[in-house]
Design a protein around this motif. Structure first.
Motif, PDB file in Angstrom:
ATOM      1  N   ILE A  39       2.670  -3.518   6.782  1.00  0.00           N
ATOM      2  CA  ILE A  39       2.920  -4.891   6.364  1.00  0.00           C
ATOM      3  C   ILE A  39       3.977  -5.468   7.303  1.00  0.00           C
ATOM      4  N   ARG A  40       3.751  -6.706   7.732  1.00  0.00           N
ATOM      5  CA  ARG A  40       4.761  -7.375   8.554  1.00  0.00           C
ATOM      6  C   ARG A  40       4.775  -8.854   8.195  1.00  0.00           C
ATOM      7  N   PRO A  41       5.929  -9.501   8.310  1.00  0.00           N
ATOM      8  CA  PRO A  41       5.976 -10.946   8.083  1.00  0.00           C
ATOM      9  C   PRO A  41       5.587 -11.692   9.357  1.00  0.00           C
ATOM     10  N   GLU A  51       4.752 -15.432   6.038  1.00  0.00           N
ATOM     11  CA  GLU A  51       3.814 -14.843   5.084  1.00  0.00           C
ATOM     12  C   GLU A  51       3.586 -13.398   5.504  1.00  0.00           C
ATOM     13  N   TRP A  52       3.228 -12.548   4.529  1.00  0.00           N
ATOM     14  CA  TRP A  52       2.963 -11.149   4.845  1.00  0.00           C
ATOM     15  C   TRP A  52       1.576 -11.015   5.463  1.00  0.00           C
ATOM     16  N   GLY A  70      -0.736 -12.850  -3.228  1.00  0.00           N
ATOM     17  CA  GLY A  70       0.448 -11.990  -3.199  1.00  0.00           C
ATOM     18  C   GLY A  70       1.022 -11.753  -4.583  1.00  0.00           C
ATOM     19  N   SER A  81       7.662  -3.693  -0.378  1.00  0.00           N
ATOM     20  CA  SER A  81       6.511  -3.447   0.497  1.00  0.00           C
ATOM     21  C   SER A  81       6.251  -1.960   0.706  1.00  0.00           C
TER      22      SER A  81
END
Length: 143
Positions: A39-41, A51-52, A70, A81
């Motif tokens: 997961i990264r923003p 947003e993820w 989400g 996360s």
């Protein structure tokens, strides 16, 4: 310097409603089950805040996680996360019609997301219809 693999680190493109609809039709499925691997923003031109982005491993498209979807995953997987990594989610599509900010009518496939609870043995049309979970390894699974 290590030999980096772009597709492993960044995945493919982002899932789109139309693209997911085509894939599901080609594979003869109503939903696609994937395991979250990272997961990264990311901030997009049409958003004020990050947003993820959910990644699902090598050669798989990534999912831009919108706030409503989400919230559904947050309720099932928790707020950290790190608790999402290794968990499975199911993606499906739904035809939607809406009005754009400028008042123009719009239509297209929206991506629907649901978390798959830990330990679920099977999800069949019967389990979807009656809403029961079969998460005990000794449970009778209706086929």
């Amino acid at each position: 310097m290590p030999d980096l693999n772009f597709m492993e680190d960044y995945g493919g493109a982002l899932f789109t409603g139309g693209g997911l609809h085509e894939r599901l039709a080609q594979e003869g499925k109503s939903e696609l089950v994937l395991t979250i691997t990272a997961i990264r923003p990311e901030t997009f031109p049409d958003t004020k805040y990050p947003e993820w982005i959910l990644s699902f491993g090598q050669n798989e498209d990534e999912l831009r996680l919108k706030k409503q979807a989400g919230r559904l995953l947050y309720a099932a997987l928790g707020d950290k996360s790190s608790g999402w990594i290794g968990r499975q989610i199911a993606l499906s599509v739904e035809w939607k019609e809406w009005e754009a900010r400028d008042g123009k009518p719009m239509a297209g496939f929206a991506i629907k997301v649901r978390a798959i609870p830990n330990g679920v043995v099977a999800v069949t049309e019967q389990t979807r219809q009656d809403g029961r979970r079969y998460d005990d390894l000794d449970a009778k699974i209706p086929f």
